[in-house]
Design a protein around this motif. Sequence first.
Motif, PDB file in Angstrom:
ATOM      1  N   VAL A 142     -37.419 -85.326 -22.849  1.00 53.02           N
ATOM      2  CA  VAL A 142     -36.290 -85.263 -23.773  1.00 53.02           C
ATOM      3  C   VAL A 142     -36.017 -83.802 -24.141  1.00 53.02           C
ATOM      4  O   VAL A 142     -36.940 -83.044 -24.416  1.00 53.02           O
ATOM      5  CB  VAL A 142     -36.580 -86.074 -25.051  1.00 53.02           C
ATOM      6  CG1 VAL A 142     -35.457 -85.893 -26.079  1.00 53.02           C
ATOM      7  CG2 VAL A 142     -36.760 -87.549 -24.708  1.00 53.02           C
ATOM      8  N   ASP A 143     -34.740 -83.435 -24.125  1.00 45.60           N
ATOM      9  CA  ASP A 143     -34.324 -82.116 -24.578  1.00 45.60           C
ATOM     10  C   ASP A 143     -33.419 -82.291 -25.791  1.00 45.60           C
ATOM     11  O   ASP A 143     -32.385 -82.962 -25.708  1.00 45.60           O
ATOM     12  CB  ASP A 143     -33.568 -81.379 -23.471  1.00 45.60           C
ATOM     13  CG  ASP A 143     -33.099 -80.006 -23.915  1.00 45.60           C
ATOM     14  OD1 ASP A 143     -33.858 -79.037 -23.720  1.00 45.60           O
ATOM     15  OD2 ASP A 143     -31.987 -79.893 -24.476  1.00 45.60           O
ATOM     16  N   LEU A 144     -33.804 -81.684 -26.915  1.00 48.00           N
ATOM     17  CA  LEU A 144     -33.024 -81.788 -28.151  1.00 48.00           C
ATOM     18  C   LEU A 144     -32.421 -80.443 -28.550  1.00 48.00           C
ATOM     19  O   LEU A 144     -32.132 -80.193 -29.714  1.00 48.00           O
ATOM     20  CB  LEU A 144     -33.906 -82.337 -29.282  1.00 48.00           C
ATOM     21  CG  LEU A 144     -34.368 -83.781 -29.089  1.00 48.00           C
ATOM     22  CD1 LEU A 144     -35.322 -84.197 -30.203  1.00 48.00           C
ATOM     23  CD2 LEU A 144     -33.186 -84.748 -29.032  1.00 48.00           C
ATOM     24  N   GLY A 145     -32.207 -79.589 -27.544  1.00 42.61           N
ATOM     25  CA  GLY A 145     -31.674 -78.269 -27.816  1.00 42.61           C
ATOM     26  C   GLY A 145     -30.283 -78.263 -28.419  1.00 42.61           C
ATOM     27  O   GLY A 145     -29.872 -77.282 -29.039  1.00 42.61           O
ATOM     28  N   ALA A 146     -29.551 -79.356 -28.257  1.00 41.37           N
ATOM     29  CA  ALA A 146     -28.187 -79.417 -28.781  1.00 41.37           C
ATOM     30  C   ALA A 146     -28.095 -80.016 -30.177  1.00 41.37           C
ATOM     31  O   ALA A 146     -26.991 -80.118 -30.725  1.00 41.37           O
ATOM     32  CB  ALA A 146     -27.304 -80.229 -27.826  1.00 41.37           C
ATOM     33  N   VAL A 147     -29.237 -80.395 -30.750  1.00 34.06           N
ATOM     34  CA  VAL A 147     -29.198 -81.021 -32.076  1.00 34.06           C
ATOM     35  C   VAL A 147     -30.259 -80.486 -33.032  1.00 34.06           C
ATOM     36  O   VAL A 147     -30.046 -80.473 -34.252  1.00 34.06           O
ATOM     37  CB  VAL A 147     -29.350 -82.562 -31.984  1.00 34.06           C
ATOM     38  CG1 VAL A 147     -28.121 -83.204 -31.400  1.00 34.06           C
ATOM     39  CG2 VAL A 147     -30.585 -82.947 -31.175  1.00 34.06           C
ATOM     40  N   ALA A 148     -31.400 -80.047 -32.517  1.00 33.81           N
ATOM     41  CA  ALA A 148     -32.533 -79.704 -33.388  1.00 33.81           C
ATOM     42  C   ALA A 148     -32.241 -78.524 -34.304  1.00 33.81           C
ATOM     43  O   ALA A 148     -32.580 -78.537 -35.491  1.00 33.81           O
ATOM     44  CB  ALA A 148     -33.775 -79.424 -32.542  1.00 33.81           C
ATOM     45  N   LYS A 149     -31.591 -77.487 -33.758  1.00 35.34           N
ATOM     46  CA  LYS A 149     -31.305 -76.319 -34.588  1.00 35.34           C
ATOM     47  C   LYS A 149     -30.331 -76.681 -35.711  1.00 35.34           C
ATOM     48  O   LYS A 149     -30.515 -76.277 -36.862  1.00 35.34           O
ATOM     49  CB  LYS A 149     -30.736 -75.187 -33.745  1.00 35.34           C
ATOM     50  CG  LYS A 149     -30.719 -73.842 -34.478  1.00 35.34           C
ATOM     51  CD  LYS A 149     -29.880 -72.805 -33.745  1.00 35.34           C
ATOM     52  CE  LYS A 149     -30.443 -72.473 -32.398  1.00 35.34           C
ATOM     53  NZ  LYS A 149     -29.639 -71.410 -31.708  1.00 35.34           N
ATOM     54  N   GLY A 150     -29.317 -77.462 -35.371  1.00 36.72           N
ATOM     55  CA  GLY A 150     -28.373 -77.906 -36.397  1.00 36.72           C
ATOM     56  C   GLY A 150     -29.049 -78.737 -37.470  1.00 36.72           C
ATOM     57  O   GLY A 150     -28.749 -78.595 -38.662  1.00 36.72           O
ATOM     58  N   PHE A 151     -29.969 -79.591 -37.054  1.00 33.62           N
ATOM     59  CA  PHE A 151     -30.717 -80.419 -38.005  1.00 33.62           C
ATOM     60  C   PHE A 151     -31.549 -79.539 -38.937  1.00 33.62           C
ATOM     61  O   PHE A 151     -31.579 -79.752 -40.161  1.00 33.62           O
ATOM     62  CB  PHE A 151     -31.613 -81.383 -37.235  1.00 33.62           C
ATOM     63  CG  PHE A 151     -32.426 -82.314 -38.092  1.00 33.62           C
ATOM     64  CD1 PHE A 151     -31.835 -83.081 -39.083  1.00 33.62           C
ATOM     65  CD2 PHE A 151     -33.789 -82.427 -37.895  1.00 33.62           C
ATOM     66  CE1 PHE A 151     -32.594 -83.949 -39.872  1.00 33.62           C
ATOM     67  CE2 PHE A 151     -34.555 -83.290 -38.673  1.00 33.62           C
ATOM     68  CZ  PHE A 151     -33.954 -84.042 -39.663  1.00 33.62           C
ATOM     69  N   ALA A 152     -32.205 -78.516 -38.376  1.00 35.14           N
ATOM     70  CA  ALA A 152     -33.007 -77.611 -39.196  1.00 35.14           C
ATOM     71  C   ALA A 152     -32.128 -76.859 -40.193  1.00 35.14           C
ATOM     72  O   ALA A 152     -32.513 -76.656 -41.351  1.00 35.14           O
ATOM     73  CB  ALA A 152     -33.762 -76.628 -38.302  1.00 35.14           C
ATOM     74  N   ILE A 153     -30.952 -76.431 -39.747  1.00 33.62           N
ATOM     75  CA  ILE A 153     -30.026 -75.750 -40.660  1.00 33.62           C
ATOM     76  C   ILE A 153     -29.659 -76.668 -41.820  1.00 33.62           C
ATOM     77  O   ILE A 153     -29.661 -76.251 -42.986  1.00 33.62           O
ATOM     78  CB  ILE A 153     -28.760 -75.295 -39.910  1.00 33.62           C
ATOM     79  CG1 ILE A 153     -29.104 -74.182 -38.910  1.00 33.62           C
ATOM     80  CG2 ILE A 153     -27.689 -74.809 -40.897  1.00 33.62           C
ATOM     81  CD1 ILE A 153     -27.966 -73.821 -37.974  1.00 33.62           C
ATOM     82  N   ASP A 154     -29.362 -77.925 -41.526  1.00 34.02           N
ATOM     83  CA  ASP A 154     -28.976 -78.872 -42.586  1.00 34.02           C
ATOM     84  C   ASP A 154     -30.106 -79.081 -43.590  1.00 34.02           C
ATOM     85  O   ASP A 154     -29.865 -79.175 -44.802  1.00 34.02           O
ATOM     86  CB  ASP A 154     -28.557 -80.216 -41.974  1.00 34.02           C
ATOM     87  CG  ASP A 154     -27.216 -80.141 -41.274  1.00 34.02           C
ATOM     88  OD1 ASP A 154     -26.394 -79.275 -41.633  1.00 34.02           O
ATOM     89  OD2 ASP A 154     -26.985 -80.953 -40.359  1.00 34.02           O
ATOM     90  N   LEU A 155     -31.338 -79.167 -43.108  1.00 31.15           N
ATOM     91  CA  LEU A 155     -32.475 -79.315 -44.020  1.00 31.15           C
ATOM     92  C   LEU A 155     -32.645 -78.064 -44.879  1.00 31.15           C
ATOM     93  O   LEU A 155     -32.962 -78.149 -46.073  1.00 31.15           O
ATOM     94  CB  LEU A 155     -33.755 -79.582 -43.224  1.00 31.15           C
ATOM     95  CG  LEU A 155     -33.849 -80.923 -42.500  1.00 31.15           C
ATOM     96  CD1 LEU A 155     -35.161 -81.014 -41.725  1.00 31.15           C
ATOM     97  CD2 LEU A 155     -33.741 -82.093 -43.466  1.00 31.15           C
ATOM     98  N   ALA A 156     -32.431 -76.904 -44.265  1.00 26.23           N
ATOM     99  CA  ALA A 156     -32.526 -75.653 -45.023  1.00 26.23           C
ATOM    100  C   ALA A 156     -31.436 -75.575 -46.089  1.00 26.23           C
ATOM    101  O   ALA A 156     -31.685 -75.146 -47.224  1.00 26.23           O
ATOM    102  CB  ALA A 156     -32.421 -74.466 -44.070  1.00 26.23           C
ATOM    103  N   VAL A 157     -30.239 -76.003 -45.731  1.00 21.48           N
ATOM    104  CA  VAL A 157     -29.114 -76.011 -46.674  1.00 21.48           C
ATOM    105  C   VAL A 157     -29.440 -76.869 -47.890  1.00 21.48           C
ATOM    106  O   VAL A 157     -29.090 -76.525 -49.027  1.00 21.48           O
ATOM    107  CB  VAL A 157     -27.834 -76.516 -45.973  1.00 21.48           C
ATOM    108  CG1 VAL A 157     -26.734 -76.853 -46.985  1.00 21.48           C
ATOM    109  CG2 VAL A 157     -27.331 -75.476 -44.982  1.00 21.48           C
ATOM    110  N   ASN A 158     -30.138 -77.966 -47.671  1.00 22.41           N
ATOM    111  CA  ASN A 158     -30.496 -78.849 -48.782  1.00 22.41           C
ATOM    112  C   ASN A 158     -31.369 -78.133 -49.812  1.00 22.41           C
ATOM    113  O   ASN A 158     -31.325 -78.454 -51.010  1.00 22.41           O
ATOM    114  CB  ASN A 158     -31.216 -80.087 -48.255  1.00 22.41           C
ATOM    115  CG  ASN A 158     -31.369 -81.165 -49.300  1.00 22.41           C
ATOM    116  OD1 ASN A 158     -30.384 -81.600 -49.901  1.00 22.41           O
ATOM    117  ND2 ASN A 158     -32.595 -81.599 -49.539  1.00 22.41           N
ATOM    118  N   GLU A 159     -32.151 -77.168 -49.375  1.00 28.43           N
ATOM    119  CA  GLU A 159     -32.988 -76.391 -50.295  1.00 28.43           C
ATOM    120  C   GLU A 159     -32.175 -75.345 -51.067  1.00 28.43           C
ATOM    121  O   GLU A 159     -32.598 -74.890 -52.126  1.00 28.43           O
ATOM    122  CB  GLU A 159     -34.119 -75.696 -49.525  1.00 28.43           C
ATOM    123  CG  GLU A 159     -35.068 -76.629 -48.792  1.00 28.43           C
ATOM    124  CD  GLU A 159     -35.897 -77.498 -49.737  1.00 28.43           C
ATOM    125  OE1 GLU A 159     -35.972 -77.170 -50.941  1.00 28.43           O
ATOM    126  OE2 GLU A 159     -36.454 -78.496 -49.265  1.00 28.43           O
TER     127      GLU A 159
END
Length: 295
Positions: A142-159
């Motif tokens: 599985v390659d999640l290169g097209a979603v993982a970084k965006g997901f991490a940004i969203d979690l960071a934004v929540n902080e």
Amino acid sequence: MRKTKLYMDTVVDIQVVIWKLTSKEEAEAKADLAFEAFRNVEQACSRFSPDSELMLACREVEKPVQISPFLFEPLKIALEMAKLTDGVFDPTIGKVMEEQGYNRHYLTGEHMKSPSDDVVTYRDIILDERGHTIYLTKPLVVDLGAVAKGFAIDLAVNELKDFAGFVVNAGGDLFAGGVDENGSPWKIGIQHPERKDQIITKIEISNQAVCTSGSYERRNANIPGMHHIINPKTKHSPNDWVSCSIIAPFAMLADVFSTAVFLLGREKGQALLKSVDLKGLFITSDLEMVSVGGV
């Protein structure tokens, strides 16, 4: 206040606007929590670490494996996009990526060589919402290169969401919250595809994400026209665009649509974006800019 750290083969830059009611100590503490989000997602979703949660799960075939939300959520979005594009976007592209040379860990230099069947698709991954499990019907990567970084940004934004203004920038994929130090919307530059240190245009955003997929960053020097965005059906890279930037309410949404639109090409890509009412700015190989949604 500004801090940078290295995660996901990317310099992550966090900027917080400090006004009278904000202390530098509070901003730094929240920024550290935001960086922790990147660490958690990288440990869960990395295709380049043999001991990541993703790669450990990929070694378990024909048995359900319980996975954390740090892996489950981005994988769920990736599979939904695969269905929406009828497999033109497909997270089981991982083995093809390895074979094209995109298999080296940016810190250790280790090269991944993973077992996989020759013919796999997103339909070989079964996610169970209730049990938060993944089930693989075949050996695959599985390659999640097209979603993982965006997901991490969203979690960071929540902080950082309680601050009047902030930007989380992960290598050009970013979320800009609130306003800048002048009380205005954030002005974000779009990288010039041919001149690395220049921008080709600027956009203004507030409480929005912008993510860009481009063919200019990671090209395959051995095969003309090949780069890291690969159509899993043809095993070739599309080249209608050299850059696709998507503006969306969340970074993971902008991230996954930027790759999907790139893969679908000029007509189908624009049609997909219009169907979900998102905005985009695309650049062709002759530097023609195409706007969708009034960017």
